[in-house]
Enzyme design. Structure first.
Site, PDB file in Angstrom:
ATOM      1  N   LYS A 159       0.838  -1.186   0.000  1.00  0.00           N
ATOM      2  CA  LYS A 159       0.000   0.000   0.000  1.00  0.00           C
ATOM      3  C   LYS A 159       0.882   1.248   0.000  1.00  0.00           C
ATOM      4  O   LYS A 159       1.856   1.335   0.743  1.00  0.00           O
ATOM      5  CB  LYS A 159      -0.911  -0.001   1.229  1.00  0.00           C
ATOM      6  CG  LYS A 159      -1.985   1.067   1.200  1.00  0.00           C
ATOM      7  CD  LYS A 159      -2.942   0.894   2.358  1.00  0.00           C
ATOM      8  CE  LYS A 159      -4.061   1.931   2.308  1.00  0.00           C
ATOM      9  NZ  LYS A 159      -5.012   1.759   3.438  1.00  0.00           N
ATOM     10  N   HIS A 293       2.595   0.480   8.100  1.00  0.00           N
ATOM     11  CA  HIS A 293       1.813   1.693   8.317  1.00  0.00           C
ATOM     12  C   HIS A 293       2.666   2.934   8.059  1.00  0.00           C
ATOM     13  O   HIS A 293       3.841   2.974   8.450  1.00  0.00           O
ATOM     14  CB  HIS A 293       1.276   1.745   9.751  1.00  0.00           C
ATOM     15  CG  HIS A 293       0.208   0.743  10.025  1.00  0.00           C
ATOM     16  ND1 HIS A 293      -0.090   0.292  11.299  1.00  0.00           N
ATOM     17  CD2 HIS A 293      -0.654   0.098   9.197  1.00  0.00           C
ATOM     18  CE1 HIS A 293      -1.082  -0.588  11.233  1.00  0.00           C
ATOM     19  NE2 HIS A 293      -1.429  -0.724   9.973  1.00  0.00           N
TER      20      HIS A 293
END
Length: 319
Positions: A159, A293
């Site tokens: 991501k 993250h």
């Protein structure tokens, strides 16, 4: 500019940027939806139109903050990359961002779910729970991304188009070695049939022209069927469809009665990975890196009020 022309230009640019197929589909969908709302060609709008559309999504359609953000990103891409216009600052009414607590299984529940699966689906579930992979990250694993000596997995193009390392459970070494032996046999059969070429992004394919046929570049979890790549018309063995993984996990969770609290899917196993590490007092910054993250704030939701210490991080499968 006609919508068909804008759509084709947008698709070409998205593929040149090597964005995920799901991102391409979402962006093109938002461009079409914006044009329909505008009741004109996309290039007839401007910053005021973008603001009005995004405000409409928040106020009239009550979309979530993440949905509005996706629409905003798609329209910024449209104006900046496709139409080559500067939309300037966008001051739309923002959709409300609710606080969501991730749904996570207990360690016992996660193992029950994994044991209810079979074949590739079980191994994929073990990787999602044992290494914190997203479903597409697991499916896109290539042979070269697994390092048995270091018990490490390299996640490529995660991501945000970022690479990262995560842990590989020792309990998965033998199952993965067996899977790779099976995959090598299939690759040899494909090569003998004049096939066996894996998809590589254009830049990599040009730099390493022989790489697509090498075993190290093959998807580990290959589809049993060959498909024609829409980009160049070549027959290739792509990875298993994510919808098949979602269906298998959802079905197993329903059979076990694990979906009574909330819907269970592949991402639940990733949430369970992070939750388990926090429960075992893994340093929060290490959990952040393993999860990939961008912000520690995202990881902190797993911490809640729990305290942590400098314990060595190990895979949930081994605890």
């Amino acid at each position: 500019m006609k919508l068909t022309v804008v759509r084709q230009q947008a698709r070409d640019l998205l593929r040149a940027k090597h964005l995920a197929d799901s991102t391409e589909k979402a962006y093109l969908g938002w461009i079409e939806r914006y044009a329909a709302w505008l009741k004109s060609y996309p290039d007839q709008g401007g910053p005021a139109s973008v603001e009005a559309f995004l405000t409409h999504l928040a106020v009239a359609e009550h979309v979530s903050a993440s949905t509005q953000n996706q629409a905003r990103s798609a329209l910024l891409f449209l104006y900046r990359d496709v139409l080559r216009q500067d939309p300037g600052a966008i001051h739309a009414v923002r959709a409300k961002r609710g606080v969501r607590v991730p749904i996570a299984l207990t360690h016992a529940e996660a193992l029950r779910l994994i044991n209810a699966l079979r074949g590739d689906y079980q191994l994929l579930a073990q990787l999602m729970y044992g290494s914190g992979l997203r479903v597409m990250e697991a499916l896109r694993l290539r042979v070269k991304d697994v390092n048995f000596a270091r018990l490490q997995i390299t996640v490529r193009d995660g991501k945000g188009d970022k690479d990262r390392f995560t842990i590989l459970s020792p309990s998965l070494v033998e199952p993965l070695r067996a899977k790779l032996a099976e995959r090598r046999a299939l690759h040899r059969r494909d090569l003998a049939a004049g096939l066996g070429e894996a998809y590589l992004p254009d830049a990599l394919a040009r730099r390493y022209p022989n790489a697509p046929r090498e075993f190290s570049w093959q998807f580990i979890f290959a589809s049993p069927r060959l498909t024609t790549d829409p980009r160049d018309g070549k027959p290739r063995r792509h990875h298993i469809l994510p919808t098949n993984v979602q269906r298998q996990i959802k079905r197993a969770a329903h059979t076990l009665g694990l979906d009574k609290r909330a819907p269970i899917g592949p991402h639940t196993l990733r949430h369970s990975f992070a939750t388990r590490l926090v429960e075992k007092k893994a340093p929060i910054h290490e959990v952040k890196e393993l999860m990939g993250h961008a912000s520690i704030e995202t990881t902190m939701i797993y911490l809640r009020a729990a305290e942590h210490s400098g314990h060595t991080v190990v895979s949930p499968l081994d605890t």
